[in-house]
Design an enzyme around this catalytic site. Structure first.
Site, PDB file in Angstrom:
ATOM      1  N   LYS A   4       0.838  -1.202   0.000  1.00  0.00           N
ATOM      2  CA  LYS A   4       0.000   0.000   0.000  1.00  0.00           C
ATOM      3  C   LYS A   4       0.868   1.245   0.000  1.00  0.00           C
ATOM      4  O   LYS A   4       1.806   1.361   0.774  1.00  0.00           O
ATOM      5  CB  LYS A   4      -0.929   0.011   1.210  1.00  0.00           C
ATOM      6  CG  LYS A   4      -1.782   1.272   1.301  1.00  0.00           C
ATOM      7  CD  LYS A   4      -2.936   1.144   2.275  1.00  0.00           C
ATOM      8  CE  LYS A   4      -2.547   1.331   3.688  1.00  0.00           C
ATOM      9  NZ  LYS A   4      -3.718   1.546   4.581  1.00  0.00           N
ATOM     10  N   SER A  20      -3.866   2.948 -17.257  1.00  0.00           N
ATOM     11  CA  SER A  20      -2.926   2.573 -16.203  1.00  0.00           C
ATOM     12  C   SER A  20      -2.655   3.716 -15.236  1.00  0.00           C
ATOM     13  O   SER A  20      -3.222   4.798 -15.342  1.00  0.00           O
ATOM     14  CB  SER A  20      -1.599   2.071 -16.772  1.00  0.00           C
ATOM     15  OG  SER A  20      -0.905   3.127 -17.393  1.00  0.00           O
ATOM     16  N   THR A  52      -6.688  -0.628 -11.887  1.00  0.00           N
ATOM     17  CA  THR A  52      -5.881  -0.418 -13.081  1.00  0.00           C
ATOM     18  C   THR A  52      -4.588  -1.193 -12.901  1.00  0.00           C
ATOM     19  O   THR A  52      -4.484  -2.031 -12.001  1.00  0.00           O
ATOM     20  CB  THR A  52      -5.656   1.088 -13.350  1.00  0.00           C
ATOM     21  OG1 THR A  52      -5.063   1.259 -14.639  1.00  0.00           O
ATOM     22  CG2 THR A  52      -4.817   1.745 -12.282  1.00  0.00           C
ATOM     23  N   TYR A  53      -3.597  -0.921 -13.736  1.00  0.00           N
ATOM     24  CA  TYR A  53      -2.303  -1.590 -13.607  1.00  0.00           C
ATOM     25  C   TYR A  53      -1.195  -0.548 -13.615  1.00  0.00           C
ATOM     26  O   TYR A  53      -1.381   0.575 -14.074  1.00  0.00           O
ATOM     27  CB  TYR A  53      -2.099  -2.616 -14.731  1.00  0.00           C
ATOM     28  CG  TYR A  53      -2.050  -1.996 -16.100  1.00  0.00           C
ATOM     29  CD1 TYR A  53      -0.830  -1.624 -16.670  1.00  0.00           C
ATOM     30  CD2 TYR A  53      -3.218  -1.751 -16.815  1.00  0.00           C
ATOM     31  CE1 TYR A  53      -0.782  -1.023 -17.923  1.00  0.00           C
ATOM     32  CE2 TYR A  53      -3.174  -1.157 -18.060  1.00  0.00           C
ATOM     33  CZ  TYR A  53      -1.958  -0.801 -18.610  1.00  0.00           C
ATOM     34  OH  TYR A  53      -1.906  -0.198 -19.836  1.00  0.00           O
ATOM     35  N   ALA A  69      -8.905   6.293 -19.159  1.00  0.00           N
ATOM     36  CA  ALA A  69     -10.212   6.492 -18.522  1.00  0.00           C
ATOM     37  C   ALA A  69     -10.086   6.860 -17.043  1.00  0.00           C
ATOM     38  O   ALA A  69     -10.882   7.647 -16.519  1.00  0.00           O
ATOM     39  CB  ALA A  69     -11.063   5.239 -18.680  1.00  0.00           C
ATOM     40  N   ALA A  70      -9.075   6.332 -16.364  1.00  0.00           N
ATOM     41  CA  ALA A  70      -8.889   6.628 -14.939  1.00  0.00           C
ATOM     42  C   ALA A  70      -8.614   8.108 -14.696  1.00  0.00           C
ATOM     43  O   ALA A  70      -8.886   8.617 -13.613  1.00  0.00           O
ATOM     44  CB  ALA A  70      -7.754   5.781 -14.378  1.00  0.00           C
TER      45      ALA A  70
END
Length: 109
Positions: A4, A20, A52-53, A69-70
């Protein structure tokens, strides 16, 4: 939870990229994250949650850039949490210690 990054600041939002999240490679190393890894992104400012990645960002830049899109789900300056998860057997999970990083202002370590 495997890793995290807690309360990093969004530095860019690039709608025209294919998708991403770009993360400073120093932050990736500190949090035990790898390029291509699936992550969940939680926006503390607006309550958005999405997956996402990761792609590597410039080392030492403090870059946290949402792409594609993010980019529509955050604003530059938002505080976000980035979480990755891992599958493991039950016994391993009992003793596993996740990596949690609390960056300073400017996404510095």
């Amino acid at each position: 939870m495997k890793s995290k990054l807690h309360c990093v600041t969004v530095t860019e939002a690039n709608l025209r990229y294919m998708g991403s999240i770009t993360i400073d490679e120093d932050l990736m190393d500190a949090a035990n994250l790898i390029a291509g890894e699936k992550v969940q992104v939680l926006d503390n400012n607006n309550g958005e949650r999405f997956e996402t990645y990761i792609i590597k960002g410039e080392r030492g830049s403090g870059c946290i850039c949402l792409n594609g899109a993010a980019a529509r789900r955050v604003q530059v300056g938002d505080t976000i949490i980035i979480i990755s998860y891992a599958l493991m057997d039950f016994e391993e999970a009992k003793t596993f210690q996740p990596t949690v990083v609390f960056p300073k202002e400017g996404n510095a370590l």
